[in-house]
Motif scaffolding. Structure first.
Motif, short mmCIF file in Angstrom:
data_model
loop_
_atom_site.label_atom_id
_atom_site.label_comp_id
_atom_site.label_asym_id
_atom_site.label_seq_id
_atom_site.Cartn_x
_atom_site.Cartn_y
_atom_site.Cartn_z
N GLN A 152 6.28 8.99 15.57
CA GLN A 152 6.01 8.93 14.14
C GLN A 152 4.63 8.33 13.91
OE1 GLN A 152 9.64 7.43 11.88
NE2 GLN A 152 10.28 7.08 14.00
N LYS A 153 3.81 9.03 13.13
CA LYS A 153 2.45 8.57 12.86
C LYS A 153 2.26 8.42 11.35
CE LYS A 153 0.55 10.90 16.93
NZ LYS A 153 -0.44 11.90 17.43
N TYR A 154 1.65 7.31 10.96
CA TYR A 154 1.45 7.00 9.56
C TYR A 154 -0.02 6.74 9.27
CZ TYR A 154 6.51 6.07 9.56
OH TYR A 154 7.88 6.17 9.70
N ASN A 155 -0.53 7.35 8.21
CA ASN A 155 -1.86 7.03 7.68
C ASN A 155 -1.66 6.21 6.42
OD1 ASN A 155 -3.49 8.54 9.61
ND2 ASN A 155 -2.57 10.36 8.69
N LEU A 156 -2.17 4.97 6.40
CA LEU A 156 -1.82 4.01 5.36
C LEU A 156 -3.07 3.40 4.74
CD1 LEU A 156 0.92 2.18 7.48
CD2 LEU A 156 1.30 3.97 5.77
N PHE A 157 -3.02 3.19 3.41
CA PHE A 157 -4.10 2.53 2.67
C PHE A 157 -3.51 1.27 2.05
CE2 PHE A 157 -5.15 6.97 3.01
CZ PHE A 157 -6.49 6.93 3.42
N VAL A 158 -4.11 0.13 2.34
CA VAL A 158 -3.52 -1.16 2.07
C VAL A 158 -4.51 -2.06 1.33
CG1 VAL A 158 -2.61 -3.26 3.17
CG2 VAL A 158 -1.99 -1.01 4.07
N ALA A 159 -4.01 -2.91 0.43
CA ALA A 159 -4.81 -3.95 -0.20
C ALA A 159 -3.99 -5.23 -0.24
CB ALA A 159 -5.23 -3.54 -1.61
N GLY A 160 -4.67 -6.38 -0.19
CA GLY A 160 -3.92 -7.63 -0.19
C GLY A 160 -4.81 -8.84 -0.37
N ALA B 5 8.34 18.28 7.83
CA ALA B 5 7.29 18.77 6.94
C ALA B 5 5.94 18.20 7.36
CB ALA B 5 7.61 18.39 5.50
N ILE B 6 4.87 18.79 6.82
CA ILE B 6 3.51 18.38 7.18
C ILE B 6 3.30 16.90 6.96
CG2 ILE B 6 1.07 18.69 6.63
CD1 ILE B 6 1.70 21.61 5.98
N SER B 7 3.74 16.37 5.81
CA SER B 7 3.61 14.94 5.55
C SER B 7 4.64 14.50 4.52
CB SER B 7 2.20 14.58 5.06
OG SER B 7 1.95 15.18 3.81
N THR B 8 5.00 13.22 4.59
CA THR B 8 5.95 12.62 3.67
C THR B 8 5.36 11.32 3.14
OG1 THR B 8 7.76 13.52 5.02
CG2 THR B 8 8.33 11.83 3.41
N SER B 9 5.34 11.14 1.82
CA SER B 9 4.76 9.94 1.23
C SER B 9 5.59 8.71 1.56
CB SER B 9 4.66 10.10 -0.29
OG SER B 9 3.80 11.17 -0.62
N VAL B 10 4.90 7.57 1.76
CA VAL B 10 5.57 6.31 2.05
C VAL B 10 4.90 5.19 1.28
CG1 VAL B 10 6.25 7.05 4.37
CG2 VAL B 10 4.14 5.75 4.07
N LYS C 16 11.76 3.60 2.22
CA LYS C 16 12.53 4.82 2.47
C LYS C 16 11.72 6.08 2.21
CE LYS C 16 16.82 7.14 1.05
NZ LYS C 16 18.01 7.04 0.17
N HIS C 17 11.70 6.94 3.19
CA HIS C 17 11.14 8.29 3.06
C HIS C 17 12.06 9.24 3.81
CE1 HIS C 17 9.50 6.32 6.64
NE2 HIS C 17 9.21 7.50 7.15
N GLY D 180 0.80 -1.21 0.00
CA GLY D 180 0.00 0.00 0.00
C GLY D 180 0.83 1.26 0.00
N LEU D 181 0.14 2.38 0.11
CA LEU D 181 0.74 3.71 0.13
C LEU D 181 0.14 4.50 1.28
CD1 LEU D 181 0.60 4.65 -3.67
CD2 LEU D 181 2.64 4.01 -2.38
N GLY D 182 0.82 5.57 1.65
CA GLY D 182 0.32 6.42 2.72
C GLY D 182 1.23 7.61 2.94
N ALA D 183 1.16 8.16 4.14
CA ALA D 183 1.95 9.34 4.47
C ALA D 183 2.34 9.32 5.93
CB ALA D 183 1.17 10.61 4.15
N ALA D 184 3.55 9.80 6.19
CA ALA D 184 4.01 10.04 7.56
C ALA D 184 3.69 11.49 7.92
CB ALA D 184 5.51 9.79 7.67
N THR D 185 3.03 11.71 9.04
CA THR D 185 2.68 13.07 9.44
C THR D 185 3.88 13.77 10.06
OG1 THR D 185 1.90 12.34 11.61
CG2 THR D 185 0.29 12.36 9.83
N ALA D 186 3.79 15.08 10.25
CA ALA D 186 4.88 15.86 10.82
C ALA D 186 5.19 15.40 12.24
CB ALA D 186 4.51 17.34 10.82
#
Length: 269
Positions: free
Chosen positions: A256-264, A74-79, A114-115, A39-45
């Motif tokens: 560190q907080k991550y908002n993630l969207f996953v499929a499997g 930064a506000i968010s970083t893609s992961v 890596k982010h 999946g993909l998501g973002a790490a918050t600041a």
């Protein structure tokens, strides 16, 4: 991967449009299952702090100029992420009016790719200006999850679920950089820009899964992952003739907080 997640959600919605069936028809025997996902998501600041000292009269280590730079990323970083889990699901617990609940337990491993969050950090003493610290980060997270799947009278193929997990995260930083505009070309961590630490991790996830065949399931979910604050030790600044020598540097990173969207996919034995 975003397209994969959307396709998974679309397929699950299509599977839900099926004739109503009894909860008994939806039930499977308890047993083991395995799953893979991405999946993909973002790490918050988060907060970032660099501490150390400059030696003003080398090779002596005294007197020193203490350095303390503190700010946030930064506000968010893609992961991007990937992982696998092994679980055991128990028989249905009957609720009411053909509703049921299936508890399960999972062991799960997640790799967060890596982010590179960058902290913008005012320096104390103030005359040294602003420090910009970039920390290329990866993380391996190992969790034990409790999963609760809801069976409804509306579909024998698609089921919502909720999960809670806790475990450990192993965070690695490679090729970090600590730069100051007043000193172009200087990486203050140059003698050793790599470090790692471990911390407690927690997650909550919610999603839907659908039966493709008797044993194969497709799932899509949202996760919120949290990793406790970590600390790192980087090498001293070593530019003979260009920069005064320093002590080793200590960097503290906040939660560190991550908002993630996953499929499997899951396979149930």
């Amino acid at each position: 991967m975003v397209r994969t997640t959307y396709c998974a959600a679309f397929l699950l919605a299509c599977m839900a449009i099926s004739p109503l069936s009894t909860a008994g028809q939806a039930a499977n025997d308890q047993g083991l299952y395995v799953g893979i996902f991405g999946g993909l998501g973002a790490a918050t600041a988060t907060s970032l702090q660099q501490q150390g000292a400059v030696y003003l009269r080398p090779p002596q280590k005294l007197p020193i100029l203490p350095i303390n730079a503190k700010g946030s990323t930064a506000i968010s970083t893609s992961v991007a992420l990937g992982g696998a889990h092994l679980g055991y699901e128990w028989n249905r617990l009957n609720l009411a009016s053909n509703w049921g609940l299936r508890p399960a337990a999972e062991l799960e491993g997640v790799y967060i790719g890596k982010h590179s969050p960058t902290g913008e950090m005012p320096v104390m003493p103030r005359f040294l200006g602003m420090q910009y610290v970039t920390v290329p980060t990866t993380a391996g997270v190992f969790l034990a999850n409790a999963i609760f799947t809801l069976e409804t009278p509306y579909s024998s193929k698609v089921f919502p679920y909720l999960g809670l997990g806790a475990g450990m995260a192993f965070v690695s930083i490679k090729g970090s950089d600590s730069a100051n505009p007043s000193e172009p070309g200087i990486n203050h961590f140059n003698s050793d820009p790599d470090a790692s630490d471990s911390a407690f991790a927690m997650q909550i996830k919610a999603g839907i899964k659908g039966r493709i065949t008797k044993n194969l399931r497709l799932f899509a979910e949202y996760r919120h992952l949290s990793i406790d604050a970590t600390s790192y030790k980087f090498g001293a600044t070593d530019y003979p003739g260009l920069h005064l020598p320093t002590a080793t540097w200590h960097v503290n990173m906040g939660r560190q907080k991550y908002n993630l969207f996953v499929a499997g996919l899951q396979y149930k034995f």
